[in-house]
Enzyme design. Structure first.
Site, mmCIF file in Angstrom:
data_model
loop_
_atom_site.group_PDB
_atom_site.id
_atom_site.type_symbol
_atom_site.label_atom_id
_atom_site.label_comp_id
_atom_site.label_asym_id
_atom_site.label_seq_id
_atom_site.Cartn_x
_atom_site.Cartn_y
_atom_site.Cartn_z
ATOM 1 N N THR B 54 0.871 -1.183 0.000
ATOM 2 C CA THR B 54 0.000 0.000 0.000
ATOM 3 C C THR B 54 0.902 1.225 0.000
ATOM 4 O OG1 THR B 54 -1.826 1.147 1.065
ATOM 5 C CG2 THR B 54 -0.350 -0.082 2.526
ATOM 6 N N GLU B 55 0.632 2.159 -0.918
ATOM 7 C CA GLU B 55 1.619 3.213 -1.209
ATOM 8 C C GLU B 55 1.807 4.195 -0.068
ATOM 9 O OE1 GLU B 55 -1.127 2.544 -3.025
ATOM 10 O OE2 GLU B 55 -1.988 4.344 -3.927
ATOM 11 N N ASN B 56 0.881 4.202 0.899
ATOM 12 C CA ASN B 56 1.098 5.081 2.041
ATOM 13 C C ASN B 56 2.175 4.556 2.986
ATOM 14 O OD1 ASN B 56 -1.154 3.253 2.247
ATOM 15 N ND2 ASN B 56 -1.532 4.037 4.293
ATOM 16 N N SER B 96 8.409 4.431 -0.075
ATOM 17 C CA SER B 96 7.323 3.665 -0.683
ATOM 18 C C SER B 96 7.236 3.945 -2.184
ATOM 19 C CB SER B 96 6.000 4.016 -0.008
ATOM 20 O OG SER B 96 4.957 3.223 -0.529
#
Lengths: 228, 222, 228, 222
Positions: B54-56, B96
């Site tokens: 998840t990019e966060n 990320s």
């Protein structure tokens, strides 16, 4: 003795002037410095440039700051949300400027500011309207856009624990923009629920070394899972 | 694979998600976009140990959290509370997106407005005047993942194909989509613009699809 | 099931071809993948390009690799040391090429390779002979040199603990180049003294996520302090 | 301050290091180069909590390690075993040099071959043909630290000044040195090339220093 602990939210925000550029951490509730944003609202400043992933949600925090007219410009990746009505209204009224940046370029531009990098070539955004007017370059078979650092006067972030040198650890996905913004801003202001003794943080686990932190204020957490 | 090569009905959204899940190799690192792509996680075989990004700022994301498991410090890119899988790790946003941009993710699954035959993707902005644009991590995922899979309805409600000759919507990324999963067929794309139909559903023929898309499709269903 | 654990040093190095570019971690003994380097020497390869902070010390490890004639080129920041006689001899004989890079630019070029950055402007080295022939640019009152990523076929690094996904933690200053090289290379090979169960590493403390790691081999540590 | 403004003898190397130590503000973050600069740490007031940075990846470095305290995973930039101070932290090389390049260190203390009057620094390469060059982190420290202090002998054994009009040695960094500590005097530099003498030792006068350096020095000793 180095002691970056301060007594109150109002004290740590007292010197922020009108027109300042302010980085505000958080991705959703995770890492959002809620009480610092509320304190910023109380300052009744004008002409601010705010850098955040979003442009405020509902009728609280950053959204209220936008509504109050304090914000001249927002630099973010995702302003449009189901509950971003305060930003939407200001935007449609032409009362707020928007610089839309792909999320990874936003993160990398903040990193560049902290790392003394003058500019960098990123593939993200190439060929899109967000790269219009920007320099591009073909390198080793691939197309890139030249992006520049986002520097700032202040960063307001939330971490999980801090010691008096300003060393910080974060909790889970609340890390997000915190370490980048801490390094990118001239003055970094941090709220944490837990102040710990110097030497108590595992040096292998410190994510933001104290060199990037100027002021730390204790604020209780509203997340029951954080009490551990 | 529970969905046959030539499923007799056109696929539901859940079946499209399931069909994508069946194509994800064991051990792959995958980013699932908001919307239908998120449903893919419901159909991944747990024994395959697919690692969700998840990019966060997390690798090894577990299922959505409910009730007492909700922790507002543990969110996915759609800002919904999630859980940890054993082997997970956390990192900041620059790390990320370095992971994404650097080509380390195996697959990104995304929705789309239209996709062009050479893999240009549009999914961030309708282009309508006055609409407030919002992009998030879409452009970074588009350029970064080794494969970009799109899940979308092939036909709009107006009966127009969303797989097109060239984009009229604002671009998210050029030549990035490698496969499109739709309710009627799967299309493999390449940057040269050759589109291969590998599966069809709902008694749709490749000839039907050529008519619907007005594209010179290659029949690769056998 | 993802399992990056492998049985032997010779196995993890078996497919490295002549002419490969190989990143080798470590700063002094800290983080030096001693047994992997020894294994590389046993492969009797030729035409290698080696990236390391130094160019070998004494009569062991990288120095022996250089002496053996396996290395065509070294990219490093500090080749000249009191005990770098093997490199010195090859260099003076014109049998090895040297690309000298300021240490921070070396680190940032490795990071760029892992992060998909096509190039970046750095102030380090501006106006020096190490920037000769390179593009420069004046940005916001400061001078910068354009530097490009250092990509590589393989990375050989040492970490402290690994799980079967390849998640890594390091120990103290042995972290140095490890995380950067792991992300920059196509194939990353890691030696660790400790293999642990999946889920045993603190997710907040993982420095190199497994996505950057391909093969892990267990090798005992010779540092008594590491046994803890 | 234990070394007077006009110390009657010229300073020894240890006294030069002590003199630098006295100028480091409490709480400053400092990188000490290899050689005489390392000696500065011997004279820092522990109550001032000076935070030592070592570019291989640590803030809050403690004193050199001896005997059973030696840990080969805990080295300084000179590859000598060191110890941890409470409050220390570790990071990788890119993060460490980002910290330097990004202007976050207060002071870097370095040796030099010569320094020019406008703060150009040469300390990485003699320029002799055939000499193998080696640079390490010198160029990154030169451009990155807010202040670069040089400790060096003012006069070479041949009687030539190492504070010069302009460099003949290969450059490490341009206009970066802000202060030079020598056995005979302290010189404050700026990028415009105005050199101010703030202290003298060994009964050396500013007039003497003008003769020795052939520079138009400003007397700021009063």
């Amino acid at each position: 003795m180095i002691n970056k602990f301060r007594d109150s939210v109002d004290e740590v925000l007292a010197d922020i002037p009108d027109g300042a550029t302010i980085l505000i951490g958080g991705f959703g509730l995770a890492g959002q410095p809620v009480e610092l944003i509320d304190g910023l609202l109380r300052r009744k400043l004008t002409g601010l440039t705010i850098v955040n992933n979003n442009a405020g949600n509902g009728d609280e925090g950053l959204a209220l700051l936008v509504k109050s007219g304090a914000v001249r410009k927002v630099i973010c990746s995702f302003p449009r949300q189901v509950d971003s009505w305060n930003f939407d209204a200001k935007y449609h009224a032409g009362e707020i400027e928007l610089e839309l940046v792909p999320q990874g370029n936003l993160a990398e531009r903040l990193r560049a500011a902290g790392a003394g990098i003058g500019g960098f070539y990123t593939p993200s955004g190439f060929g899109t309207t967000l790269a219009e007017g920007k320099e591009t370059r073909h390198i080793d078979g691939r197309d890139y856009v030249l992006e520049f650092p986002i520097t700032a006067d202040y960063a307001l972030i939330k971490a999980h624990k801090a010691d008096r040198w300003g060393n910080l650890v974060y909790r889970k996905t609340s890390r997000n923009f915190g370490p980048l913004m801490a390094a990118a801003a001239t003055t970094t202001i941090v709220q944490v629920p837990y102040l710990v003794e110097l030497g108590e943080l595992d040096p292998e686990r410190v994510v933001t070394p104290g060199i990037y932190v100027d002021r730390v204020v204790q604020v209780d957490s509203t997340n029951p899972k954080e009490h551990s | 694979m529970s969905i046959g090569h030539r499923h007799p009905e056109k696929l539901t959204r859940d079946q499209m998600a399931e069909r994508v899940a069946n194509d994800v190799p064991a051990g792959a690192v995958v980013n699932l976009g908001i919307g239908i792509p998120t449903k893919v996680s419901n159909y991944l075989n747990p024994e395959h140990e697919i690692v969700l990004h998840t990019e966060n700022g997390m690798l090894g994301m577990g299922p959505e959290a409910h009730g007492d498991d909700i922790d507002t410090d543990l969110l996915n890119a759609g800002k919904l509370p999630v859980t940890e899988a054993p082997g997970c790790s956390y990192f900041h946003h620059a790390d990320s997106f370095a992971m994404m941009r650097g080509g380390h993710l195996d697959i990104a699954v995304m929705g789309a407005f239209p996709v062009s035959k050479n893999g240009d993707l549009a999914n961030w902005h309708t282009g309508e005047p006055g609409a407030i644009p919002a992009v998030g991590g879409a452009m970074d995922l588009a350029v970064g993942a080794k494969d970009v899979f799109v899940i979308m309805e092939l036909m709009t409600k107006k009966g127009e194909s969303k797989l097109v000759e060239s984009l009229t919507y604002p671009v998210t990324g050029l030549g990035c989509v490698t496969r499109v999963y739709t309710e009627l067929a799967i299309f493999d794309l390449d940057r040269a613009g050759s589109v291969r139909v590998t599966e069809t559903y709902g008694n749709t023929s490749v000839a039907d699809l050529r008519t619907m898309t007005t594209l010179d499709l290659i029949d690769a269903t056998e």
